[in-house]
Enzyme design. Structure first.
Site, short mmCIF file in Angstrom:
data_model
loop_
_atom_site.label_atom_id
_atom_site.label_comp_id
_atom_site.label_asym_id
_atom_site.label_seq_id
_atom_site.Cartn_x
_atom_site.Cartn_y
_atom_site.Cartn_z
N CYS A 25 0.83 -1.21 0.00
CA CYS A 25 0.00 0.00 0.00
C CYS A 25 0.86 1.26 0.00
O CYS A 25 1.72 1.44 0.86
CB CYS A 25 -0.93 0.01 1.21
SG CYS A 25 -2.03 1.46 1.26
N GLY A 69 -6.83 4.63 1.98
CA GLY A 69 -7.35 3.98 3.17
C GLY A 69 -8.62 3.17 2.93
O GLY A 69 -8.87 2.70 1.85
N ASP A 281 -4.54 11.51 -6.40
CA ASP A 281 -4.32 10.70 -5.20
C ASP A 281 -2.93 10.07 -5.18
O ASP A 281 -2.47 9.64 -4.12
CB ASP A 281 -5.41 9.64 -5.05
CG ASP A 281 -5.48 8.64 -6.17
OD1 ASP A 281 -5.27 9.04 -7.33
OD2 ASP A 281 -5.77 7.46 -5.91
#
Length: 419
Positions: A25, A69, A281
């Protein structure tokens, strides 16, 4: 330059917080950007300011993407409030909502809500257990596959529209056929595959992935493409792979829905939990912070000089791109994938694109030619229907007459322009 319309917005209501700890991630580390550290949650004040401004700036159709998230950490009540605010501040807007989730917190109440308000859910799932659990770990270190699949079944059984989002890492890249078949068997016929270019931050322990090699990802795309084509029924695809759908748009002369295939970036903005607005993002970092919804106008931020600079980064290509026959299809790939993150550098996936287009160019050309022919035939049939309808009423439609379709335009610039 015409102002950019605000057609979509990406929202991170719980910031980088997540109930999992995937080894690859890239977003978990963003927690270091925000003070105070710890729990990150969007307030009601910021939510309303963001929704109100979005609806005020949207031209008529707007898409909210809720990501993290893990956005479901906000609780169902937050999203119920978001929908009510969309109704409150909307005019005649068409509103779409998309939720990217690992599915672990989805219960029957969530399913009822998602179905009622037509949320499109992107489920983060990497395939069968041995692939998914390789890097998609729970915070305690155990696998998450059983819980994610349970969430998938719950949503699919409840009639929710669910897509699969799969990260193609150094392990998954060897299992194209198995992953594709798994998604289909589960009922996930809409798939998106994201190549892992930037390795994670190691929150999964010692089991940290390396980036997928360009050569192996190219081979993965070729295998996937053959599976996708092989599943066509009478010339119509029965599954959707977002990259192939987007590339087909380019072959057909249409604008692709995937931003990585556009010549410039900057068509949307990202709103973090604290109201800060960023260019993308993948660029939630101080350098690309545009402003805050409590103090700045979203439309102005989307059309700011700083966002212009961000968008133009993508068009600054490496020298080899200028003579590459595939440039019109890949547009140099995503800026974040370029070597060392610098403008003017080749994408890490450049070889992947070359391998894929060499393999798929012929079939894609055939599909696009067939589609264009069918569009012409359909238009001619509709034109013939309109003429017959008008003539059955006792009049012939002239080129300067109002178009019988009711558009209010002259026939020659509306349905008659193909004649």
């Amino acid at each position: 330059m015409n102002p950019r319309p605000l057609n979509s917005i990406l929202v991170k209501p719980a910031g980088p917080d997540c109930n999992m700890a995937c080894a690859y991630c890239f977003y978990l580390e963003k927690a270091d950007l925000f003070e105070p550290r710890g729990r990150h949650r969007m307030s009601d004040e910021i939510l309303e300011a963001m929704v109100r401004q979005t609806m005020e700036n949207a031209p008529g159709q707007i898409s909210f993407g809720w990501q993290g998230g893990e956005p479901t950490l906000m609780g169902l009540g937050f999203f119920e409030k978001a929908v009510e605010l969309q109704k409150k501040h909307g005019r005649s807007h068409t509103v779409g909502n998309g939720l990217q989730t690992n599915g672990i917190l989805i219960d029957e109440k969530w399913v009822k809500f998602l179905k009622e308000y037509n949320f499109l859910v992107g489920l983060s799932i990497d395939g069968p257990a041995h692939v998914h659990d390789r890097y998609r770990k729970m915070k305690g270190g155990g696998g998450s596959w059983d819980q994610v699949v349970e969430g998938a079944h719950r949503m699919l059984d409840g009639g929710v529209a669910v897509n699969a989002l799969t990260v193609v890492n150094d392990y998954a890249v060897g299992f194209a056929e198995e992953i594709y078949a798994f998604h289909k068997d589960l009922g996930l016929n809409y798939m998106q595959f994201i190549p892992l270019v930037d390795p994670g931050i190691g929150r999964g322990g010692d089991d940290v992935p390396d980036r997928v090699s360009a050569e192996r990802f190219g081979a993965f795309l070729c295998s996937l493409f053959d599976l996708w084509i092989g599943d066509f029924d009478d010339g119509v695809p029965t599954t959707s792979v977002r990259f192939f759908d987007s590339v087909f748009h380019v072959y057909a002369g249409l604008q692709p829905p995937e931003c990585t295939l556009l010549s410039e970036c900057g068509a949307y903005v990202v709103v973090e939990h604290n109201g800060d607005v960023y260019s993308c993002d993948f660029y939630v970092e101080p350098e690309w912070r545009l402003g805050n919804v409590l103090h700045d106008d979203l439309g102005a931020l989307l059309n700011s000089e700083r966002q212009d600079e961000f968008g133009l980064m993508k068009s600054r290509l490496a020298a080899p791109c200028a003579s590459c026959r595939w440039l019109k299809y890949c547009r140099g790939g995503c800026t974040r994938d370029r070597t060392a993150g610098a403008q003017g550098k080749l994408s890490h996936l450049c070889e992947s694109f070359q391998i894929f287009f060499e393999h798929a160019d012929g079939p894609l050309e055939e599909l696009a030619t067939k589609w264009k022919r069918e569009q012409i035939e359909a238009r001619e049939a509709e034109l013939d229907r309109i003429r017959r309808s008008a003539e059955s009423g006792g009049r012939k439609v002239g080129r300067n007459d109002p178009c019988p379709c009711g558009s209010g335009r002259k026939f020659k610039v509306c349905c008659g322009r193909a004649s």
